[in-house]
Scaffold this motif. Structure first.
Motif, PDB file in Angstrom:
ATOM      1  N   GLY A  69       0.827  -1.204   0.000  1.00  0.00           N
ATOM      2  CA  GLY A  69       0.000   0.000   0.000  1.00  0.00           C
ATOM      3  C   GLY A  69       0.860   1.252   0.000  1.00  0.00           C
ATOM      4  N   GLY A  70       0.420   2.285   0.759  1.00  0.00           N
ATOM      5  CA  GLY A  70       1.129   3.568   0.758  1.00  0.00           C
ATOM      6  C   GLY A  70       2.614   3.432   1.051  1.00  0.00           C
ATOM      7  N   THR A  71       2.940   2.793   2.150  1.00  0.00           N
ATOM      8  CA  THR A  71       4.363   2.664   2.504  1.00  0.00           C
ATOM      9  C   THR A  71       5.013   1.481   1.790  1.00  0.00           C
ATOM     10  N   GLY A  72       4.346   0.317   1.850  1.00  0.00           N
ATOM     11  CA  GLY A  72       4.931  -0.901   1.275  1.00  0.00           C
ATOM     12  C   GLY A  72       5.103  -0.781  -0.234  1.00  0.00           C
ATOM     13  N   GLU A 103      -6.768 -10.075  -5.995  1.00  0.00           N
ATOM     14  CA  GLU A 103      -6.980  -9.025  -7.001  1.00  0.00           C
ATOM     15  C   GLU A 103      -5.808  -8.058  -7.083  1.00  0.00           C
ATOM     16  N   THR A 104      -5.317  -7.644  -5.915  1.00  0.00           N
ATOM     17  CA  THR A 104      -4.177  -6.713  -5.915  1.00  0.00           C
ATOM     18  C   THR A 104      -2.946  -7.399  -6.496  1.00  0.00           C
ATOM     19  N   ALA A 105      -2.741  -8.673  -6.148  1.00  0.00           N
ATOM     20  CA  ALA A 105      -1.583  -9.396  -6.691  1.00  0.00           C
ATOM     21  C   ALA A 105      -1.674  -9.472  -8.211  1.00  0.00           C
ATOM     22  N   ASP A 162      -0.732 -14.621   7.866  1.00  0.00           N
ATOM     23  CA  ASP A 162      -0.933 -15.991   7.373  1.00  0.00           C
ATOM     24  C   ASP A 162      -0.295 -16.188   6.003  1.00  0.00           C
ATOM     25  N   ARG A 163      -0.019 -15.094   5.325  1.00  0.00           N
ATOM     26  CA  ARG A 163       0.612 -15.199   3.998  1.00  0.00           C
ATOM     27  C   ARG A 163       2.121 -15.425   4.083  1.00  0.00           C
ATOM     28  N   VAL A 164       2.673 -15.361   5.289  1.00  0.00           N
ATOM     29  CA  VAL A 164       4.128 -15.518   5.455  1.00  0.00           C
ATOM     30  C   VAL A 164       4.402 -16.661   6.439  1.00  0.00           C
ATOM     31  N   LEU A 196       4.924  -0.704  10.731  1.00  0.00           N
ATOM     32  CA  LEU A 196       3.706  -0.233  11.402  1.00  0.00           C
ATOM     33  C   LEU A 196       4.012   0.776  12.496  1.00  0.00           C
ATOM     34  N   ASN A 197       3.100   1.732  12.635  1.00  0.00           N
ATOM     35  CA  ASN A 197       3.157   2.589  13.812  1.00  0.00           C
ATOM     36  C   ASN A 197       2.704   1.781  15.018  1.00  0.00           C
ATOM     37  N   GLY A 198       3.083   2.211  16.216  1.00  0.00           N
ATOM     38  CA  GLY A 198       2.700   1.477  17.421  1.00  0.00           C
ATOM     39  C   GLY A 198       3.915   0.833  18.059  1.00  0.00           C
ATOM     40  N   GLU A 244       4.742  10.563   3.867  1.00  0.00           N
ATOM     41  CA  GLU A 244       3.302  10.601   3.607  1.00  0.00           C
ATOM     42  C   GLU A 244       3.104   9.994   2.243  1.00  0.00           C
ATOM     43  N   SER A 245       2.552   8.816   2.217  1.00  0.00           N
ATOM     44  CA  SER A 245       2.429   8.085   0.970  1.00  0.00           C
ATOM     45  C   SER A 245       1.100   7.344   0.983  1.00  0.00           C
ATOM     46  N   THR A 246       0.381   7.417  -0.134  1.00  0.00           N
ATOM     47  CA  THR A 246      -0.994   6.912  -0.161  1.00  0.00           C
ATOM     48  C   THR A 246      -1.192   5.964  -1.321  1.00  0.00           C
ATOM     49  N   LEU A 251      -9.745   2.331  12.162  1.00  0.00           N
ATOM     50  CA  LEU A 251      -8.623   3.126  12.683  1.00  0.00           C
ATOM     51  C   LEU A 251      -7.608   2.244  13.405  1.00  0.00           C
ATOM     52  N   GLU A 252      -6.364   2.703  13.433  1.00  0.00           N
ATOM     53  CA  GLU A 252      -5.340   2.027  14.236  1.00  0.00           C
ATOM     54  C   GLU A 252      -5.412   2.570  15.678  1.00  0.00           C
ATOM     55  N   LEU A 253      -6.628   2.707  16.176  1.00  0.00           N
ATOM     56  CA  LEU A 253      -6.827   3.318  17.499  1.00  0.00           C
ATOM     57  C   LEU A 253      -6.277   2.438  18.611  1.00  0.00           C
TER      58      LEU A 253
HETATM   59  N1  LIG Z   1       1.098   5.849   4.634  1.00  0.00           N
HETATM   60  C1  LIG Z   1       1.955   6.579   5.332  1.00  0.00           C
HETATM   61  O1  LIG Z   1       2.313   7.666   4.881  1.00  0.00           O
HETATM   62  C2  LIG Z   1       2.505   6.072   6.644  1.00  0.00           C
HETATM   63  C3  LIG Z   1       3.542   6.812   7.257  1.00  0.00           C
HETATM   64  C4  LIG Z   1       4.111   6.319   8.420  1.00  0.00           C
HETATM   65  C5  LIG Z   1       3.648   5.133   8.968  1.00  0.00           C
HETATM   66  N2  LIG Z   1       2.630   4.447   8.376  1.00  0.00           N
HETATM   67  C6  LIG Z   1       2.200   3.203   8.988  1.00  0.00           C
HETATM   68  O2  LIG Z   1       2.516   2.142   8.108  1.00  0.00           O
HETATM   69  C7  LIG Z   1       1.560   1.096   8.245  1.00  0.00           C
HETATM   70  C8  LIG Z   1       0.973   0.787   6.877  1.00  0.00           C
HETATM   71  O3  LIG Z   1       0.197   1.912   6.469  1.00  0.00           O
HETATM   72  P1  LIG Z   1      -0.094   2.275   4.950  1.00  0.00           P
HETATM   73  O4  LIG Z   1      -0.583   3.674   4.942  1.00  0.00           O
HETATM   74  O5  LIG Z   1       1.045   1.907   4.086  1.00  0.00           O
HETATM   75  O6  LIG Z   1      -1.329   1.304   4.690  1.00  0.00           O
HETATM   76  P2  LIG Z   1      -2.198   1.134   3.350  1.00  0.00           P
HETATM   77  O7  LIG Z   1      -1.870   2.164   2.346  1.00  0.00           O
HETATM   78  O8  LIG Z   1      -3.609   0.963   3.794  1.00  0.00           O
HETATM   79  O9  LIG Z   1      -1.666  -0.232   2.766  1.00  0.00           O
HETATM   80  C9  LIG Z   1      -1.918  -1.455   3.366  1.00  0.00           C
HETATM   81  C10 LIG Z   1      -1.801  -2.527   2.319  1.00  0.00           C
HETATM   82  O10 LIG Z   1      -2.073  -3.756   2.964  1.00  0.00           O
HETATM   83  C11 LIG Z   1      -2.843  -4.538   2.113  1.00  0.00           C
HETATM   84  N3  LIG Z   1      -3.561  -5.555   2.877  1.00  0.00           N
HETATM   85  C12 LIG Z   1      -4.624  -5.406   3.710  1.00  0.00           C
HETATM   86  N4  LIG Z   1      -4.977  -6.603   4.222  1.00  0.00           N
HETATM   87  C13 LIG Z   1      -4.108  -7.502   3.705  1.00  0.00           C
HETATM   88  C14 LIG Z   1      -3.958  -8.906   3.839  1.00  0.00           C
HETATM   89  N5  LIG Z   1      -4.780  -9.641   4.632  1.00  0.00           N
HETATM   90  N6  LIG Z   1      -2.986  -9.521   3.140  1.00  0.00           N
HETATM   91  C15 LIG Z   1      -2.140  -8.813   2.359  1.00  0.00           C
HETATM   92  N7  LIG Z   1      -2.231  -7.480   2.185  1.00  0.00           N
HETATM   93  C16 LIG Z   1      -3.211  -6.836   2.848  1.00  0.00           C
HETATM   94  C17 LIG Z   1      -3.749  -3.583   1.365  1.00  0.00           C
HETATM   95  O11 LIG Z   1      -4.107  -4.233   0.186  1.00  0.00           O
HETATM   96  P3  LIG Z   1      -5.037  -3.619  -0.966  1.00  0.00           P
HETATM   97  O12 LIG Z   1      -4.135  -2.712  -1.758  1.00  0.00           O
HETATM   98  O13 LIG Z   1      -5.437  -4.826  -1.728  1.00  0.00           O
HETATM   99  O14 LIG Z   1      -6.135  -2.888  -0.264  1.00  0.00           O
HETATM  100  C18 LIG Z   1      -2.795  -2.403   1.157  1.00  0.00           C
HETATM  101  O15 LIG Z   1      -2.086  -2.535  -0.046  1.00  0.00           O
HETATM  102  C19 LIG Z   1       0.529   1.591   9.257  1.00  0.00           C
HETATM  103  O16 LIG Z   1       0.813   1.082  10.538  1.00  0.00           O
HETATM  104  C20 LIG Z   1       0.715   3.094   9.239  1.00  0.00           C
HETATM  105  O17 LIG Z   1       0.341   3.712  10.465  1.00  0.00           O
HETATM  106  C21 LIG Z   1       2.049   4.889   7.229  1.00  0.00           C
END
Ligand SMILES: NC(=O)c1ccc[n+]([C@@H]2O[C@H](COP(=O)([O-])OP(=O)(O)OC[C@H]3O[C@@H](n4cnc5c(N)ncnc54)[C@H](OP(=O)(O)O)[C@@H]3O)[C@@H](O)[C@H]2O)c1
Length: 300
Positions: free
Chosen positions: A14-17, A38-40, A89-91, A105-107, A131-133, A265-267
């Motif tokens: 996703g945003g970061t990965g 689907e994403t794969a 479970d995927r790993v 992950l944050n936390g 900041e990545s989306t 939320l990651e509350l």
């Molecule tokens: N984004 C930022 O700028 C940022 C900055 C600092 C820290 N963080 C932290 O980094 C962590 C990740 O955040 P993010 O913003 O990168 O999240 P994100 O954009 O929501 O991306 C999460 C990814 O995980 C995938 N996913 C969800 N469930 C899954 C599963 N069961 N198996 C495999 N993949 C799955 C989603 O797939 P789909 O694409 O198919 O929906 C999505 O691609 C969070 O803890 C966040 O707080 C984020």
């Protein structure tokens, strides 16, 4: 493990990965993204498209699968907390073998969870400032002019951390290896928790929160600093407030953006973890407790 020879799995592109996957692939590493069917499929056929002022606009080819099927040097874990258990479970640990597990992950609680599944001395938590989306599967908007990673991991061989840091830095995000995992995770938490909880609770950007709710912000920052100190992290409430004051007024937290979009939320990983740590160490956190309760009562 030379930096130009890494095989990296990215769980949750996703945003970061997705950003790291694309940058590492562009730099010549082998990248396997692990995602839902689907994403794969999308990633396998279209690659990852990145829009970034810092790193340019480019498309990177990646491999993609729904599960890890062979050992890798590194598995970056970049899902949100709310999907962590299902995603892991995927790993399968037996397939990952000696590979590093690098959660972004944050936390502060997820490293312990990961260490119950994978080799404890291969879990290397990272904190990422970016900041990545993910605007669509395989489409990443990197909006911040910065992308920095702090990599840590008590008990992880230093040369493994250094090799990954070198590869990441060469690919784009400046990466430091830091000792003292607790300090690294709590430094991020101390900054993030007050900002995330208050902007989400009031539905206002940082500029309004820091003026209209200054007292609450100050109390939260002080409570968080006390918990951080009790957990072996830094305590610099004045520094945190000064940083908030220096940011653009329109800045929003990602928790707030998730709330606006109706996403989970990651509350619990942020507010909940803060309360649990406070309880463990006997630190009074009345303002944090009230805000977390109000957010939960609001259905988050
Ligand atoms: N984004 C930022 O700028 C940022 C900055 C600092 C820290 N963080 C932290 O980094 C962590 C990740 O955040 P993010 O913003 O990168 O999240 P994100 O954009 O929501 O991306 C999460 C990814 O995980 C995938 N996913 C969800 N469930 C899954 C599963 N069961 N198996 C495999 N993949 C799955 C989603 O797939 P789909 O694409 O198919 O929906 C999505 O691609 C969070 O803890 C966040 O707080 C984020």
């Amino acid at each position: 493990m030379a930096y130009d020879e890494l095989t990296v799995a990215v769980l949750g592109p996703g945003g970061t990965g997705g950003l790291l996957a694309a940058l590492l692939s562009r730099a010549g590493h082998r990248v396997v993204c692990l995602a839902g069917e689907e994403t794969a499929d999308t990633l396998r056929t279209a690659g990852i498209r990145v829009h970034s002022e810092r790193f340019g606009d480019f498309t990177a080819r990646v491999e993609a699968d729904t599960t890890l099927r062979e050992p890798v040097d590194v598995c970056v874990v970049a899902v949100k907390h709310t999907s962590l258990d299902a995603a892991l479970d995927r790993v399968p640990p037996a397939v990952l073998g000696d590979g590093l597990v690098v959660p972004l992950l944050n936390g502060v609680e997820h490293p312990a969870t990961l260490r119950t599944r994978y080799r404890p001395d291969r879990v290397a938590p990272a904190v990422i400032r970016v900041e990545s989306t993910r605007v669509a599967p395989g489409v990443i908007e990197h909006g911040s002019p910065f992308a920095e990673v702090d990599l840590t991991g008590d008990g992880v061989p230093r040369e493994r951390l250094d090799a990954l840091a070198e590869a990441l830095t060469a690919a784009g995000p400046t990466t430091r290896v830091l000792p003292d995992e607790s300090a690294v995770l709590w430094a991020k938490m101390s900054f993030l928790a007050p900002f995330a909880l208050l902007t989400t609770r009031h539905g206002l950007p940082l500029g309004d929160v820091r003026t209209k709710y200054r007292e609450e912000l100050t109390a939260l920052v002080e409570e968080t600093a006390e918990v951080s100190a009790a957990c072996g992290g830094p305590a610099d409430p004045g520094g945190a407030l000064a940083r908030y004051d220096g940011f653009p007024p329109a800045m929003k937290s990602s928790m707030q953006r998730d709330a606006e979009a109706g996403r989970p939320l990651e509350l619990d990983a942020i507010g909940g973890a803060l309360l649990r740590a406070a309880e463990r160490h006997g630190v009074a956190v009345p303002v944090t407790a009230r805000l977390v309760r109000e957010l939960r009562d609001a259905g988050h």
